[in-house]
Design a protein around this motif. Structure first.
Motif, PDB file in Angstrom:
ATOM      1  N   THR A  44       0.862  -1.125   0.208  1.00 24.39           N
ATOM      2  CA  THR A  44      -0.026  -0.096  -0.027  1.00 24.39           C
ATOM      3  C   THR A  44       0.887   1.065   0.056  1.00 24.39           C
ATOM      4  O   THR A  44       1.698   1.486   0.939  1.00 24.39           O
ATOM      5  N   THR A  93      -8.483   6.290   4.651  1.00 24.45           N
ATOM      6  CA  THR A  93      -8.108   5.276   5.491  1.00 24.45           C
ATOM      7  C   THR A  93      -7.247   4.068   4.516  1.00 24.45           C
ATOM      8  O   THR A  93      -6.919   4.408   3.380  1.00 24.45           O
ATOM      9  N   ASP A 147      -7.154   0.449   5.036  1.00 22.84           N
ATOM     10  CA  ASP A 147      -7.618  -0.814   4.998  1.00 22.84           C
ATOM     11  C   ASP A 147      -9.242  -0.687   5.055  1.00 22.84           C
ATOM     12  O   ASP A 147      -9.892   0.232   5.442  1.00 22.84           O
ATOM     13  N   GLU A 148      -9.738  -1.567   4.231  1.00 24.41           N
ATOM     14  CA  GLU A 148     -11.314  -1.601   4.236  1.00 24.41           C
ATOM     15  C   GLU A 148     -12.000  -1.670   5.558  1.00 24.41           C
ATOM     16  O   GLU A 148     -12.975  -1.053   5.698  1.00 24.41           O
ATOM     17  N   THR A 183     -11.279  -0.614   8.518  1.00 24.78           N
ATOM     18  CA  THR A 183     -11.092   0.640   9.126  1.00 24.78           C
ATOM     19  C   THR A 183     -12.146   1.541   8.240  1.00 24.78           C
ATOM     20  O   THR A 183     -12.791   2.760   8.812  1.00 24.78           O
ATOM     21  N   LEU A 214      -7.491   1.939  -2.549  1.00 22.04           N
ATOM     22  CA  LEU A 214      -6.106   1.760  -2.085  1.00 22.04           C
ATOM     23  C   LEU A 214      -5.281   1.876  -3.307  1.00 22.04           C
ATOM     24  O   LEU A 214      -5.676   1.113  -4.364  1.00 22.04           O
TER      25      LEU A 214
END
Length: 430
Positions: free
Chosen positions: A189, A270, A272-273, A275, A310
């Motif tokens: 990421t 954000t 990550d999904e 979160t 992301l």
């Protein structure tokens, strides 16, 4: 002390580039002076197509995904490499004072997409001029509407993967407030997901002389903003921390009328999904609870829009990109954590099921930086006072940024296309 940045060596793909740099710099200045918003990049797309038409071998298609342009250059058997540049500008009033500043009122290339376009066009010229130096297929993707997160998907929905050679790797670059000759990126990421959130609060309007007759949405909005900032503070211990910003509040038209509604525009970043889902749920809970506490006659309307995924770099392809840039004399830095900015570039590689790499490169004159600049990069920060992208004062160097962008595109593409590069992307057989 100034940072010592090496002079990039000439390669088979960059041969003769110096003589053509004045033209690409002028293309950049022209694009900078004529910015266009998402899906309205008609003049920009026409300029791109016009420049490509002057180059031998490129097959050019316009109006892909609205205002996108795609060009294909075939040069024998070998990998298919996509190189992506974005076209759109921002609704920002320019304050750079440049002689080639925007002539369009309230619009500006405040993010450097004009550099990206000029750099990719310059790389296209070099690839066409030196077919003996590489093999495979190069695809130049000039994408609209990156700033609203919808351009990549629009091109995919318009048959991008079916109409043009499917990629083995997708490469993208973004100019930033770094010294030219420096590149930053990381495996995995590299950039945050983002969502814009529109919150409409419903009250009951009245005359300003009779606030007891109203449910004041302006007061409600102020309380919601403070509550959301408290929510942001509670999220800070997460690593990396989600970012929630209220960027705009709109309510009323005159001082002596309490309006019926107030609107908040929020930006959520954000990494990550899970979160992302949790913060959106928490945002809704906080907004609705505050509205209920103040006696709102209706539940708030909460809309998520202009979402960005992301941006995730393939680890092996990233290693390959960094190695190629280092061989070309570029100073590479691996970021310790993802950037909180966002991109829709990752949709291309995800849809094609192939590796993709996004990296950020310096577009500023190295003479403007002291030695502390590189030390700050090692800490994952920028020097104090750095003028960031999206600022009305942001202005990459026409000379340094365009030259660096062209060289980086050629270097990273050459990691797959150059005659001495292996054709496979597999780390086990490369």
């Amino acid at each position: 002390m100034r940072p010592r940045l090496p002079t990039p060596p000439e390669t088979a793909l960059t041969a003769g580039l110096t003589a053509h740099l004045p033209h690409w710099e002028e293309v950049y200045r022209d694009l900078h002076a004529h910015p266009e918003l998402a899906f309205a990049e008609h003049r920009t797309a026409a300029a791109v197509a016009r420049e490509l038409a002057r180059l031998d071998g490129w097959e050019v298609a316009r109006k892909v995904g609205g205002t996108g342009v795609v060009a294909v250059l075939r040069n024998g058997a070998g990998p298919v490499v996509w190189l992506r540049a974005d076209l759109d500008a921002l609704p920002v009033r320019e304050e750079t004072g440049l002689p080639y500043a925007s002539v369009e009122s309230g619009l500006m290339h405040a993010c450097g997409h004009d550099v990206h376009v000029a750099a990719l066009l310059g790389a296209c010229r070099q690839l066409a001029a030196h077919p003996e130096a590489w093999r495979g297929t190069a695809v130049a993707v000039f994408q609209p509407a990156e700033e609203v997160g919808r351009g990549a998907q629009a091109m995919l929905d318009d048959g991008l993967l079916d109409r043009f050679p499917r990629p083995d790797v997708v490469l993208g670059q973004h100019v930033g407030p770094l010294p030219a000759g420096v590149v930053i990126t990381r495996p995995g990421t590299v950039m945050a997901a983002a969502d814009s959130v529109r919150v409409t609060l419903h009250g009951a309007g009245a005359h300003a002389s009779a606030p007891h007759m109203a449910v004041d949405p302006v007061v409600m909005a102020a309380c919601v903003i403070l509550r959301l900032q408290t929510l942001s503070a509670r999220l800070a211990p997460l690593t990396p921390s989600p970012l929630l910003t209220v960027g705009a509040m709109r309510a009323g038209t005159v001082p002596n009328v309490i309006p019926h509604t107030a609107e908040l525009l929020c930006s959520l970043r954000t990494f990550d999904e899970p979160t992302r889902r949790q913060v959106l749920t928490d945002l809704r809970r906080v907004v609705c609870a505050e509205a209920g506490a103040q006696g709102a006659p209706r539940t708030p309307d909460i809309e998520t829009y202009d979402s960005f995924p992301l941006t995730v770099n393939d680890p092996y392809a990233t290693e390959r990109v960094l190695a190629a840039l280092a061989d070309a004399g570029t100073i590479g830095r691996t970021l310790p954590a993802p950037l909180s900015a966002s991109e829709d570039f990752g949709r291309f590689g995800a849809a094609a099921g192939c590796p993709s790499v996004m990296y950020h490169f310096g577009g500023a004159d190295p003479a403007d930086f002291g030695a502390e600049a590189l030390a700050a990069l090692d800490r994952g920060t920028l020097p104090p006072g750095t003028v960031m992208n999206h600022s009305p004062h942001y202005a990459p160097s026409d000379h340094h940024a365009v030259a660096a962008g062209i060289r980086h595109f050629l270097t990273t593409a050459g990691a797959w296309l150059a005659n001495d590069a292996a054709a496979t992307l597999s780390p086990h057989t490369d």
